[in-house]
Scaffold this motif. Structure first.
Motif, PDB file in Angstrom:
ATOM      1  N   LEU A  87     -40.592  36.284  40.582  1.00 34.35           N
ATOM      2  CA  LEU A  87     -40.584  34.824  40.652  1.00 34.35           C
ATOM      3  C   LEU A  87     -42.004  34.283  40.841  1.00 34.35           C
ATOM      4  N   ALA A  88     -42.761  34.920  41.706  1.00 34.96           N
ATOM      5  CA  ALA A  88     -44.151  34.476  41.951  1.00 34.96           C
ATOM      6  C   ALA A  88     -44.991  34.566  40.680  1.00 34.96           C
ATOM      7  N   SER A  89     -44.695  35.541  39.814  1.00 33.13           N
ATOM      8  CA  SER A  89     -45.480  35.727  38.592  1.00 33.13           C
ATOM      9  C   SER A  89     -45.342  34.562  37.617  1.00 33.13           C
ATOM     10  N   CYS A  90     -44.309  33.751  37.769  1.00 34.30           N
ATOM     11  CA  CYS A  90     -44.134  32.574  36.896  1.00 34.30           C
ATOM     12  C   CYS A  90     -45.315  31.623  37.020  1.00 34.30           C
ATOM     13  N   PHE A  91     -45.949  31.596  38.188  1.00 36.13           N
ATOM     14  CA  PHE A  91     -46.967  30.592  38.468  1.00 36.13           C
ATOM     15  C   PHE A  91     -48.361  30.992  37.995  1.00 36.13           C
ATOM     16  N   THR A  92     -48.450  32.123  37.276  1.00 36.46           N
ATOM     17  CA  THR A  92     -49.718  32.438  36.622  1.00 36.46           C
ATOM     18  C   THR A  92     -49.992  31.442  35.503  1.00 36.46           C
ATOM     19  N   GLU A  93     -48.907  30.816  35.009  1.00 35.50           N
ATOM     20  CA  GLU A  93     -49.057  29.722  34.045  1.00 35.50           C
ATOM     21  C   GLU A  93     -49.226  28.421  34.810  1.00 35.50           C
ATOM     22  N   GLU A  94     -50.338  27.750  34.559  1.00 35.05           N
ATOM     23  CA  GLU A  94     -50.693  26.567  35.341  1.00 35.05           C
ATOM     24  C   GLU A  94     -49.685  25.426  35.217  1.00 35.05           C
ATOM     25  N   LYS A  95     -49.011  25.340  34.066  1.00 34.97           N
ATOM     26  CA  LYS A  95     -48.107  24.215  33.834  1.00 34.97           C
ATOM     27  C   LYS A  95     -46.757  24.365  34.535  1.00 34.97           C
ATOM     28  N   GLY A 115     -38.947  28.986  43.366  1.00 36.61           N
ATOM     29  CA  GLY A 115     -40.371  28.864  43.641  1.00 36.61           C
ATOM     30  C   GLY A 115     -40.825  27.468  43.260  1.00 36.61           C
ATOM     31  N   TYR A 116     -41.762  26.905  44.024  1.00 29.83           N
ATOM     32  CA  TYR A 116     -42.260  25.553  43.755  1.00 29.83           C
ATOM     33  C   TYR A 116     -43.771  25.508  43.997  1.00 29.83           C
ATOM     34  N   ARG A 117     -44.488  24.799  43.150  1.00 32.50           N
ATOM     35  CA  ARG A 117     -45.836  24.387  43.558  1.00 32.50           C
ATOM     36  C   ARG A 117     -45.645  23.375  44.686  1.00 32.50           C
ATOM     37  N   THR A 118     -46.545  23.373  45.643  1.00 30.98           N
ATOM     38  CA  THR A 118     -46.325  22.537  46.819  1.00 30.98           C
ATOM     39  C   THR A 118     -46.208  21.052  46.466  1.00 30.98           C
ATOM     40  N   GLU A 119     -47.011  20.582  45.502  1.00 29.60           N
ATOM     41  CA  GLU A 119     -46.934  19.164  45.145  1.00 29.60           C
ATOM     42  C   GLU A 119     -45.597  18.836  44.473  1.00 29.60           C
ATOM     43  N   SER A 120     -45.066  19.803  43.705  1.00 30.89           N
ATOM     44  CA  SER A 120     -43.766  19.593  43.057  1.00 30.89           C
ATOM     45  C   SER A 120     -42.643  19.593  44.086  1.00 30.89           C
ATOM     46  N   LEU A 121     -42.746  20.476  45.081  1.00 32.51           N
ATOM     47  CA  LEU A 121     -41.743  20.518  46.151  1.00 32.51           C
ATOM     48  C   LEU A 121     -41.692  19.187  46.887  1.00 32.51           C
ATOM     49  N   LYS A 122     -42.854  18.649  47.208  1.00 29.74           N
ATOM     50  CA  LYS A 122     -42.888  17.361  47.911  1.00 29.74           C
ATOM     51  C   LYS A 122     -42.271  16.257  47.052  1.00 29.74           C
ATOM     52  N   ALA A 123     -42.527  16.314  45.746  1.00 34.23           N
ATOM     53  CA  ALA A 123     -42.026  15.273  44.845  1.00 34.23           C
ATOM     54  C   ALA A 123     -40.507  15.326  44.690  1.00 34.23           C
ATOM     55  N   ILE A 124     -39.943  16.524  44.501  1.00 35.81           N
ATOM     56  CA  ILE A 124     -38.496  16.620  44.220  1.00 35.81           C
ATOM     57  C   ILE A 124     -37.655  16.274  45.440  1.00 35.81           C
ATOM     58  N   THR A 125     -38.200  16.493  46.633  1.00 30.76           N
ATOM     59  CA  THR A 125     -37.418  16.181  47.830  1.00 30.76           C
ATOM     60  C   THR A 125     -37.441  14.692  48.167  1.00 30.76           C
ATOM     61  N   LYS A 126     -38.247  13.930  47.443  1.00 22.58           N
ATOM     62  CA  LYS A 126     -38.243  12.477  47.628  1.00 22.58           C
ATOM     63  C   LYS A 126     -37.303  11.779  46.644  1.00 22.58           C
ATOM     64  N   LEU A 127     -36.745  12.548  45.710  1.00 24.20           N
ATOM     65  CA  LEU A 127     -35.852  11.968  44.700  1.00 24.20           C
ATOM     66  C   LEU A 127     -34.456  11.746  45.276  1.00 24.20           C
ATOM     67  N   PRO A 128     -33.794  10.648  44.923  1.00 20.24           N
ATOM     68  CA  PRO A 128     -32.413  10.459  45.355  1.00 20.24           C
ATOM     69  C   PRO A 128     -31.480  11.377  44.581  1.00 20.24           C
ATOM     70  N   PRO A 129     -30.311  11.704  45.128  1.00 21.02           N
ATOM     71  CA  PRO A 129     -29.349  12.531  44.404  1.00 21.02           C
ATOM     72  C   PRO A 129     -29.041  11.923  43.035  1.00 21.02           C
ATOM     73  N   SER A 130     -28.931  12.775  42.024  1.00 19.21           N
ATOM     74  CA  SER A 130     -28.690  12.285  40.663  1.00 19.21           C
ATOM     75  C   SER A 130     -27.219  12.425  40.288  1.00 19.21           C
ATOM     76  N   SER A 131     -26.835  11.793  39.204  1.00 22.60           N
ATOM     77  CA  SER A 131     -25.432  11.808  38.787  1.00 22.60           C
ATOM     78  C   SER A 131     -24.975  13.212  38.401  1.00 22.60           C
ATOM     79  N   LEU A 132     -25.832  13.969  37.699  1.00 23.81           N
ATOM     80  CA  LEU A 132     -25.456  15.335  37.314  1.00 23.81           C
ATOM     81  C   LEU A 132     -25.364  16.242  38.531  1.00 23.81           C
ATOM     82  N   GLU A 133     -26.285  16.077  39.454  1.00 26.59           N
ATOM     83  CA  GLU A 133     -26.257  16.857  40.690  1.00 26.59           C
ATOM     84  C   GLU A 133     -24.951  16.623  41.444  1.00 26.59           C
ATOM     85  N   ILE A 134     -24.562  15.362  41.558  1.00 25.71           N
ATOM     86  CA  ILE A 134     -23.335  15.018  42.276  1.00 25.71           C
ATOM     87  C   ILE A 134     -22.112  15.579  41.547  1.00 25.71           C
TER      88      ILE A 134
END
Length: 253
Positions: A114-122, A187-206
């Motif tokens: 899983l950690a090896s995924c992040f060798t790609e910057e995007k 696995g999450y980049r830290t900035e992405s983790l912070k961003a996704i946890t600020k999102l409200p629950p979505s219709s598909l998620e529910i």
């Protein structure tokens, strides 16, 4: 992976609906949380491993076996939210690996993959998937399925069988197409983790009760890697009984 600082976080709460006190149950002489922690610590990809908990009993157990822990709020809805609170307190990491606290024999190789995924910057978010071999798993709603694009990005997760096989009876779907099940380590980049946890629950998620759909629905993409490894998850007391019977047969120390 030396260019990144990666933290492995094990969310662990005491008040589980189906299995209260699960992190502290004994498995062949060690607590569940100790076994998860020790397995995670074997991963050379991780700079640090911590347990994120809201309960003093779990924190005391982690301290007893010499592990690290961070106290987090008891109001979190998911392990992802708990990880986000940890990273606000421990900001010196580029990537977070969210390790399930109920998989006492998780393989360090899974964490490394899983950690090896992040060798790609995007890559913003990542998870593991495994080919489905049995027909039964395809139709099991407790085993989420995933479809991926040609680059291994997750297109959709579902509790239903996906894709639908138009020209095949249900009993032979596994012969007609390669189905994948989701292995619940993120696995999450830290900035992405912070961003996704600020999102409200979505219709598909529910609709599906799968938090990763919130991320996809909001334009984040999830990179996947295929693994052939799958460890035993302890969801209920019955799961623990089965595991302990197996361990007695294997005489695990």
């Amino acid at each position: 992976m030396s260019q990144f600082k990666i933290i492995g976080i094990i969310p662990a709460r005491y008040a589980s609906t189906r299995f209260p006190g699960k992190p502290l149950v004994d498995i062949a002489g060690k607590s569940m949380i100790q076994r998860v922690y020790e397995q995670a610590a074997k991963s050379e990809s991780l700079s640090k491993v911590v347990v994120a908990t809201d309960d003093e009993r779990i924190a005391n157990e982690v301290a007893r076996f010499g592990g690290s822990f961070v106290f987090t709020s008891s109001n979190h809805q998911s392990g992802t939210d708990r990880c986000a609170e940890v990273i606000e307190k421990m900001s010196d990491f580029d990537i977070v690996i969210n390790i399930q606290g109920d998989e006492p024999f998780i393989e360090p190789a899974q964490i490394n993959l899983l950690a090896s995924c992040f060798t790609e910057e995007k890559v913003q978010l990542a998870t593991l998937i495994k080919p489905i071999e049995s027909q039964e798993s395809i139709y099991n709603p407790n085993s989420p399925k995933v479809v991926i694009d040609v680059n291994g990005r997750a297109m959709y997760f579902s509790r239903s069988p996906i894709p639908f096989i138009r020209n095949g009876e249900p009993g032979v779907w596994a012969e007609k197409h390669r189905f994948y099940k989701h292995i619940g380590i993120y696995g999450y980049r830290t900035e992405s983790l912070k961003a996704i946890t600020k999102l409200p629950p979505s219709s598909l998620e529910i609709a599906e009760s799968l938090e990763q759909l919130r991320w996809i629905e909001n334009g984040f993409y999830i990179q996947t890697k295929v693994t052939d490894l799958e460890t035993v998850a302890i969801d209920t007391p019955e799961d623990l009984k089965k595991l302990n019977k197996l361990l007695k047969v294997l005489k695990l120390e």
